[in-house]
Design a protein around this motif. Structure first.
Motif, short mmCIF file in Angstrom:
data_model
loop_
_atom_site.label_atom_id
_atom_site.label_comp_id
_atom_site.label_asym_id
_atom_site.label_seq_id
_atom_site.Cartn_x
_atom_site.Cartn_y
_atom_site.Cartn_z
N THR A 67 11.51 3.50 -1.70
CA THR A 67 11.16 2.15 -1.01
C THR A 67 11.74 0.91 -1.57
O THR A 67 12.21 0.12 -0.92
N LYS A 68 11.65 1.08 -2.92
CA LYS A 68 12.24 -0.22 -3.52
C LYS A 68 13.90 -0.18 -3.48
O LYS A 68 14.70 -1.45 -3.38
N PHE A 69 14.31 1.01 -3.40
CA PHE A 69 15.87 1.02 -3.01
C PHE A 69 16.21 0.52 -1.52
O PHE A 69 17.15 -0.11 -1.27
N LEU B 96 -2.05 -4.04 -9.82
CA LEU B 96 -1.32 -2.74 -9.09
C LEU B 96 -1.09 -1.64 -10.10
O LEU B 96 -1.23 -0.53 -10.05
N LEU B 97 -1.02 -2.03 -11.62
CA LEU B 97 -0.96 -0.93 -12.44
C LEU B 97 -2.41 -0.20 -12.88
O LEU B 97 -2.48 0.50 -13.66
N ASP B 98 -3.44 -0.71 -12.04
CA ASP B 98 -4.65 -0.22 -12.20
C ASP B 98 -4.60 1.32 -11.39
O ASP B 98 -5.80 1.94 -11.46
N VAL C 17 -5.23 -13.24 7.35
CA VAL C 17 -5.47 -11.87 7.01
C VAL C 17 -4.54 -11.01 7.92
O VAL C 17 -4.73 -11.28 9.19
N MET C 18 -3.85 -10.23 7.15
CA MET C 18 -3.07 -9.33 8.19
C MET C 18 -2.56 -8.09 7.44
O MET C 18 -2.76 -7.86 6.11
N ASP C 19 -2.15 -7.05 8.13
CA ASP C 19 -1.53 -5.90 7.80
C ASP C 19 -0.18 -5.84 7.73
O ASP C 19 0.51 -6.10 9.18
N SER D 256 -3.34 -11.55 -4.62
CA SER D 256 -3.41 -10.68 -5.91
C SER D 256 -2.12 -10.96 -6.73
O SER D 256 -1.15 -11.32 -6.08
N GLY D 257 -2.15 -10.71 -7.92
CA GLY D 257 -0.88 -10.55 -8.92
C GLY D 257 0.40 -11.66 -8.60
O GLY D 257 0.16 -12.70 -8.75
N ILE D 258 1.38 -10.76 -8.13
CA ILE D 258 2.75 -11.59 -8.13
C ILE D 258 2.53 -12.74 -7.01
O ILE D 258 2.93 -13.64 -7.21
P1 NAD Z 1 -1.19 -6.45 -6.61
O1 NAD Z 1 -1.97 -5.16 -6.49
O2 NAD Z 1 -1.67 -7.26 -7.58
O3 NAD Z 1 -0.91 -7.21 -5.03
C1 NAD Z 1 -0.42 -6.58 -3.96
C2 NAD Z 1 -1.38 -7.23 -2.87
O4 NAD Z 1 -0.68 -6.72 -1.90
C3 NAD Z 1 -2.89 -6.94 -2.96
O5 NAD Z 1 -3.25 -8.16 -2.72
C4 NAD Z 1 -2.85 -6.16 -1.54
O6 NAD Z 1 -4.35 -6.35 -0.86
C5 NAD Z 1 -1.81 -6.64 -0.67
N1 NAD Z 1 -1.57 -5.40 0.21
C6 NAD Z 1 -1.49 -4.20 0.16
N2 NAD Z 1 -1.25 -3.48 1.24
C7 NAD Z 1 -1.07 -4.49 2.09
C8 NAD Z 1 -1.02 -4.45 3.63
N3 NAD Z 1 -0.70 -3.40 4.25
N4 NAD Z 1 -0.85 -5.69 4.11
C9 NAD Z 1 -1.06 -6.82 3.60
N5 NAD Z 1 -1.32 -7.00 2.26
C10 NAD Z 1 -1.26 -5.80 1.34
O7 NAD Z 1 0.08 -5.85 -7.01
P2 NAD Z 1 1.42 -6.74 -7.41
O8 NAD Z 1 1.83 -6.21 -8.86
O9 NAD Z 1 1.37 -8.22 -7.43
O10 NAD Z 1 2.43 -6.43 -6.41
C11 NAD Z 1 3.31 -7.32 -5.99
C12 NAD Z 1 4.69 -6.62 -5.19
O11 NAD Z 1 5.25 -6.38 -6.53
C13 NAD Z 1 4.72 -5.04 -4.91
O12 NAD Z 1 5.75 -4.87 -3.83
C14 NAD Z 1 5.00 -4.48 -5.94
O13 NAD Z 1 5.61 -2.97 -5.90
C15 NAD Z 1 5.84 -5.05 -6.76
N6 NAD Z 1 6.03 -4.88 -8.14
C16 NAD Z 1 4.83 -4.75 -8.69
C17 NAD Z 1 5.32 -4.36 -10.33
C18 NAD Z 1 4.13 -4.38 -11.33
O14 NAD Z 1 4.26 -3.89 -12.45
N7 NAD Z 1 2.95 -5.06 -11.27
C19 NAD Z 1 6.39 -4.33 -10.71
C20 NAD Z 1 7.58 -4.27 -9.82
C21 NAD Z 1 7.50 -4.59 -8.52
#
Ligand code: NAD
Length: 262
Positions: A156-158, A190-192, A60-62, A17-19
């Motif tokens: 956590t981010k610090f 993530l913003l949802d 697939v992993m945690d 997802s996302g980033i």
């Molecule tokens: P996102 O929700 O789109 O993606 C996050 C992904 O992490 C998801 O696919 C989720 O399934 C996966 N994930 C969650 N828990 C997990 C786990 N225990 N093990 C494996 N995977 C797991 O969000 P994003 O915005 O793409 O976030 C990615 C990173 O960017 C995060 O670290 C977030 O804190 C950071 N971030 C996001 C923003 C923002 O505004 N979106 C801003 C700054 C930093």
């Protein structure tokens, strides 16, 4: 197969997802082999389908589980070589600290920080074996100044920021660069996440505060530049740029803003 052996390799958590998805796509388009890791199997499969055929594997992993880290990296790189490990999976956690469910606080720490620690530890030998390698961690603009209304997320981010700086020093002798990304609000799922105690999600709160959303493709380009470049931290987005400036030159103003919940 012969060609694949010579492709540069990116392993990315949160790749479903996302980033993570955007970074995977950019690196794959530029010829890299990508290992997509996530707890969300459906997300992984969908992203894999978007990438050029044969260019991505799914894992697939945690990220909280050390054994799963070891297995996923070994599966992705049987010859022990990975160019970039992108520690990116994370969750949002906002709302007042005092009223927060303690288990939600623990979960945020476990995914956003312990997961990054496990990833760094498991990745080290792969990166050390690969010339010009890089560990890239996703921190946040919330790692620039302690963020009221998202205290534990910010903490956590610090922690990710501190780990990045420390390992950048420790691993220089091993030829490994360590970098972080510090984005502000990026338009991803993530913003949802709902802000506890309110009817609004993070996206709505950001919009109500008049702050901007940065397209996720900008983060992908920043990740590319961070891996090639020499800066330890890369901020992405206007709010992140402003926070970086304010934290350095007008921290009292930032402190007052945090006190007003801005
Ligand atoms: P996102 O929700 O789109 O993606 C996050 C992904 O992490 C998801 O696919 C989720 O399934 C996966 N994930 C969650 N828990 C997990 C786990 N225990 N093990 C494996 N995977 C797991 O969000 P994003 O915005 O793409 O976030 C990615 C990173 O960017 C995060 O670290 C977030 O804190 C950071 N971030 C996001 C923003 C923002 O505004 N979106 C801003 C700054 C930093």
């Amino acid at each position: 197969m012969g060609e694949d052996m010579h492709r540069r390799r990116l392993f990315v958590t949160g790749g479903g997802s996302g980033i993570g998805r955007a970074v995977a796509r950019l690196f794959a388009e530029r010829g890299w082999q990508v290992g997509l890791a996530d707890i969300d199997e459906a997300g992984l499969v969908a992203v894999q389908r978007e990438l050029p055929a044969g260019r991505a594997s799914t894992h697939v992993m945690d990220v909280r589980d050390r054994a799963q880290w070891a297995a996923a990296l070994a599966d992705f790189a049987p010859d022990g070589r990975i160019d970039v490990v992108f520690n990116n999976a994370g969750i949002a956690a906002s709302g007042g600290f005092a009223d927060a469910d303690p288990s939600a606080l623990e979960r945020c720490i476990a995914i956003n920080f312990t997961g990054v620690v496990h990833g760094a530890h498991a990745a080290h030998r792969y990166l050390k074996a690969t010339p010009g390698s890089c560990l890239l961690n996703t921190a946040s603009a919330a790692g620039i100044y302690g963020t009221a209304g998202a205290a534990i997320y910010s903490a956590t981010k610090f922690a990710v920021r501190g780990l990045t700086e420390a390992l950048d020093g420790e691993w220089r002798a091993d030829g490994i660069k360590v970098r972080s990304l510090m984005p502000s609000f990026i338009d991803t799922p993530l913003l949802d996440a709902l802000v506890p105690g309110t009817n609004a999600n993070v996206r709505e709160r950001v919009a109500a505060a008049g702050l901007e959303f940065t397209p996720v493709e900008r983060v992908a380009e920043a990740a590319w530049a961070a891996v090639q470049g020499d800066m330890v931290h890369t901020v992405v987005g206007k709010t992140a740029e402003r926070m970086k400036f304010a934290a350095r030159w007008m921290p009292e103003k930032l402190r007052r803003q945090m006190g007003r919940g801005v």
